[in-house]
Design an enzyme around this catalytic site. Structure first.
Site, PDB file in Angstrom:
ATOM      1  N   ASN A   1       0.850  -1.195   0.000  1.00 35.93           N
ATOM      2  CA  ASN A   1       0.000   0.000   0.000  1.00 35.93           C
ATOM      3  C   ASN A   1       0.883   1.241   0.000  1.00 35.93           C
ATOM      4  O   ASN A   1       1.963   1.262   0.603  1.00 35.93           O
ATOM      5  CB  ASN A   1      -1.013   0.003   1.154  1.00 35.93           C
ATOM      6  N   ILE A   2       0.426   2.246  -0.730  1.00 29.80           N
ATOM      7  CA  ILE A   2       1.180   3.491  -0.890  1.00 29.80           C
ATOM      8  C   ILE A   2       0.213   4.637  -0.596  1.00 29.80           C
ATOM      9  O   ILE A   2      -0.704   4.896  -1.395  1.00 29.80           O
ATOM     10  CB  ILE A   2       1.746   3.614  -2.322  1.00 29.80           C
ATOM     11  N   GLU A   3       0.399   5.267   0.562  1.00 30.16           N
ATOM     12  CA  GLU A   3      -0.543   6.311   0.978  1.00 30.16           C
ATOM     13  C   GLU A   3      -0.084   7.689   0.523  1.00 30.16           C
ATOM     14  O   GLU A   3       1.004   7.845  -0.043  1.00 30.16           O
ATOM     15  CB  GLU A   3      -0.706   6.250   2.507  1.00 30.16           C
TER      16      GLU A   3
ATOM     17  N   CYS B   1      -4.091   0.530  -2.516  1.00 31.94           N
ATOM     18  CA  CYS B   1      -3.909  -0.696  -1.733  1.00 31.94           C
ATOM     19  C   CYS B   1      -2.820  -1.576  -2.345  1.00 31.94           C
ATOM     20  O   CYS B   1      -2.511  -1.480  -3.543  1.00 31.94           O
ATOM     21  CB  CYS B   1      -5.203  -1.504  -1.705  1.00 31.94           C
TER      22      CYS B   1
ATOM     23  N   GLU C   1      -2.958  -4.760  -3.053  1.00 28.60           N
ATOM     24  CA  GLU C   1      -3.459  -5.687  -4.070  1.00 28.60           C
ATOM     25  C   GLU C   1      -3.509  -5.031  -5.439  1.00 28.60           C
ATOM     26  O   GLU C   1      -3.157  -5.618  -6.454  1.00 28.60           O
ATOM     27  CB  GLU C   1      -4.869  -6.175  -3.698  1.00 28.60           C
TER      28      GLU C   1
ATOM     29  N   CYS D   1     -10.035  -5.248   0.248  1.00 24.78           N
ATOM     30  CA  CYS D   1     -11.178  -4.339   0.366  1.00 24.78           C
ATOM     31  C   CYS D   1     -12.086  -4.495  -0.863  1.00 24.78           C
ATOM     32  O   CYS D   1     -11.711  -5.135  -1.860  1.00 24.78           O
ATOM     33  CB  CYS D   1     -10.701  -2.887   0.497  1.00 24.78           C
TER      34      CYS D   1
ATOM     35  N   CYS E   1     -10.627  -3.389  -4.236  1.00 22.24           N
ATOM     36  CA  CYS E   1      -9.648  -4.349  -4.768  1.00 22.24           C
ATOM     37  C   CYS E   1     -10.344  -5.605  -5.297  1.00 22.24           C
ATOM     38  O   CYS E   1      -9.913  -6.178  -6.300  1.00 22.24           O
ATOM     39  CB  CYS E   1      -8.622  -4.714  -3.704  1.00 22.24           C
TER      40      CYS E   1
END
Ligand code: THU
Length: 134
Positions: free
Chosen positions: A42-44, A53, A55, A91, A94
């Site tokens: 995940n890359i926020e 996310c 995935e 989620c 995804c």
């Protein structure tokens, strides 16, 4: 099925999560039909919207490399800096993204520090919307 390799790859990818806002680190490893494994984390983002996310990072890496045939995905998520205590099922967004490219029999392998749980995409995301069947 390279389950152990997939689990290790998901845990390793999780180490690269960029999650300063949630402190929830997720790693994913997607097994292509040709045996290649595509990983993602995940890359926020400070403005939230651009965050992605693990995935979808893995899926989009694969698709952008011309790969669209998949067998399984392993996912590991939990508090950053600690082993994943609980399972982290993909989620809803995804699941929809996976349904675009993957058959319902795609294996979804959830990973925690206590072991794995195996599901299928069809089980986690029944009655998926698709234009061709719509
Ligand atoms: N996250 C994932 O990467 N995959 C999931 O299936 C659930 C949530 C990420 C998004 C966000 O960066 C953080 O976990 C907390 O929601």
């Amino acid at each position: 099925m390279q389950v152990e390799a997939l689990v290790s790859a998901a845990l390793e990818a999780r180490e690269r999560a960029y999650c300063p806002y949630s402190s929830f680190a997720v790693g994913a490893a997607l097994l292509a039909a040709d045996g290649r494994i595509f990983t993602g984390c995940n890359i926020e983002n400070a403005t939230q919207g651009p965050g992605v996310c693990a995935e979808r990072t893995a899926l989009y890496k694969a698709v952008s490399e011309g790969v669209r045939d998949f067998m399984a995905i392993a996912v590991a998520g939990g508090k950053a800096g600690f082993p994943p205590e609980q399972f982290c099922p993909p989620c809803g967004v995804c699941r929809q993204a996976l349904a675009e490219f993957c058959v319902p029999s795609l294996e979804v392998i959830l990973v925690s520090q206590n072991g794995i749980e195996r599901h299928t995409l069809g089980e986690l995301f029944p009655l998926a919307f698709s234009v061709s069947e719509g």
